[in-house]
Design a protein around this motif. Structure first.
Motif, short mmCIF file in Angstrom:
data_model
loop_
_atom_site.label_atom_id
_atom_site.label_comp_id
_atom_site.label_asym_id
_atom_site.label_seq_id
_atom_site.Cartn_x
_atom_site.Cartn_y
_atom_site.Cartn_z
N VAL A 112 -23.52 -53.14 -22.76
CA VAL A 112 -22.09 -53.43 -22.74
C VAL A 112 -21.37 -52.48 -21.79
N THR A 113 -21.69 -51.20 -21.90
CA THR A 113 -21.06 -50.20 -21.04
C THR A 113 -21.38 -50.47 -19.58
N SER A 114 -22.63 -50.83 -19.29
CA SER A 114 -23.04 -51.09 -17.92
C SER A 114 -22.31 -52.30 -17.33
N VAL A 115 -22.24 -53.39 -18.10
CA VAL A 115 -21.58 -54.60 -17.61
C VAL A 115 -20.09 -54.36 -17.38
N LEU A 116 -19.45 -53.66 -18.30
CA LEU A 116 -18.02 -53.38 -18.14
C LEU A 116 -17.76 -52.44 -16.97
N ARG A 117 -18.65 -51.50 -16.76
CA ARG A 117 -18.48 -50.59 -15.63
C ARG A 117 -18.57 -51.35 -14.32
N ARG A 118 -19.53 -52.27 -14.23
CA ARG A 118 -19.65 -53.09 -13.02
C ARG A 118 -18.42 -53.98 -12.85
N ALA A 119 -17.92 -54.50 -13.96
CA ALA A 119 -16.76 -55.39 -13.87
C ALA A 119 -15.51 -54.65 -13.44
N GLY A 147 -12.65 -70.21 3.95
CA GLY A 147 -11.32 -70.45 3.40
C GLY A 147 -11.28 -71.00 2.00
N ARG A 148 -12.44 -71.31 1.43
CA ARG A 148 -12.50 -71.86 0.08
C ARG A 148 -12.86 -70.76 -0.90
N GLU A 149 -12.04 -70.62 -1.95
CA GLU A 149 -12.30 -69.56 -2.92
C GLU A 149 -13.52 -69.92 -3.77
N LEU A 150 -14.38 -68.92 -3.96
CA LEU A 150 -15.61 -69.11 -4.73
C LEU A 150 -15.39 -68.66 -6.17
N ALA A 151 -15.86 -69.46 -7.11
CA ALA A 151 -15.82 -69.09 -8.53
C ALA A 151 -17.14 -68.41 -8.88
N LEU A 152 -17.16 -67.09 -8.81
CA LEU A 152 -18.38 -66.32 -9.00
C LEU A 152 -18.32 -65.52 -10.29
N THR A 153 -19.46 -65.40 -10.95
CA THR A 153 -19.55 -64.51 -12.10
C THR A 153 -19.60 -63.07 -11.60
N LEU A 154 -19.52 -62.15 -12.54
CA LEU A 154 -19.56 -60.73 -12.22
C LEU A 154 -20.77 -60.38 -11.36
N ARG A 155 -21.95 -60.76 -11.82
CA ARG A 155 -23.17 -60.40 -11.10
C ARG A 155 -23.30 -61.16 -9.78
N GLU A 156 -22.87 -62.41 -9.76
CA GLU A 156 -22.93 -63.17 -8.51
C GLU A 156 -22.06 -62.51 -7.44
N PHE A 157 -20.88 -62.05 -7.84
CA PHE A 157 -19.99 -61.38 -6.89
C PHE A 157 -20.63 -60.10 -6.36
N ASP A 158 -21.16 -59.28 -7.26
CA ASP A 158 -21.80 -58.03 -6.84
C ASP A 158 -23.00 -58.29 -5.94
N LEU A 159 -23.74 -59.34 -6.26
CA LEU A 159 -24.92 -59.69 -5.46
C LEU A 159 -24.50 -60.11 -4.05
N LEU A 160 -23.44 -60.91 -3.95
CA LEU A 160 -22.95 -61.32 -2.64
C LEU A 160 -22.49 -60.12 -1.83
#
Length: 236
Positions: A112-119, A147-160
């Motif tokens: 939980v702490t790790s995921v929230l820290r990344r978020a 120009g198109r906004e991507l709907a990414l999850t937390l990990r998908e965004f960090d991975l990109l």
């Protein structure tokens, strides 16, 4: 104080998790079924949800989809099953992590702490990244592609973000787990699923990816298209 919603129909598990999370400094709400969890999340938007896969009436996968349909929300899935297919299903619908029962409550608190820290903080200080048609603002956690906004999850965004910062480099799954997830060990299929989900959102043909290429036996390589610069442009 971060707010965590614990969703589990086993009162013993729910009570133990709530106790450990509260002692770690989190405010905790509890729900024993899907509809109650959704009502609670609408009334008091949590910072993270710990969500059991097997729930009465409405399973955790359905709850996860519904929660994420209202915007980005970190989710850690709990499952009593060790079957890889169940774990992958949870990741496919947008869960950021999963923990298999039986588990250590201390481990769950660390996740939980790790995921929230990344978020909350991961990549927040970095400059805007631009390459291959992407315009990604880590501080705002906003990503555009042509120009198109991507709907990414937390990990998908960090991975990109990681791929954009390391163009042309071959990145093994172990390295991605360490650098993106911040874990020294874990199930590498987590990385595989997230790469597949990210490809589905950014590739013209996910079955024949051009941007995130598989280097067989090694890992993945992000290749900007030939007409783009070899390295991402960065601007304040």
């Amino acid at each position: 104080m971060k707010n965590v919603l614990v969703v589990d129909d086993d009162p013993t598990v729910s009570e133990v998790l709530a106790g450990y999370l509260q002692r770690a400094g989190f405010a905790v709400r509890r729900a024993a079924d899907g509809p109650t969890a959704l009502t609670s999340a609408r009334a008091h938007r949590p910072d993270l949800v710990v969500l059991d896969l097997m729930l009465p009436g409405m399973d955790g996968l359905t709850v996860c989809r519904e929660l994420r349909s209202h915007g980005p929300l970190p989710v850690i899935m709990l499952t009593a099953r060790s079957d890889e297919e169940d774990r992958i299903l949870g990741l496919e619908v947008g869960a950021d992590d999963y923990v298999t029962k039986p588990f250590s409550p201390r481990e769950l608190v660390l996740r939980v702490t790790s995921v929230l820290r990344r978020a909350g903080t991961a990549d927040a200080a970095g400059p805007v990244l631009r390459a291959a048609g992407f315009d990604v603002d880590p501080a705002a956690r906003r990503a555009l592609h042509h120009g198109r906004e991507l709907a990414l999850t937390l990990r998908e965004f960090d991975l990109l973000c990681y791929f954009l910062r390391h163009p042309g480099q071959v990145c093994g799954r172990e390295r991605l787990m360490q650098e993106v997830w911040g874990w020294e060990f874990g199930d590498l299929s987590t990385v595989t699923v997230h790469v597949r989900r990210l490809r589905a959102k950014i590739e013209d043909d996910p079955a024949r990816p051009c941007l995130i290429q598989t280097v067989w036996g090694v890992g993945y390589r992000f290749d900007p298209r030939p007409e783009d610069a070899a390295h991402p442009d960065e601007r304040p």
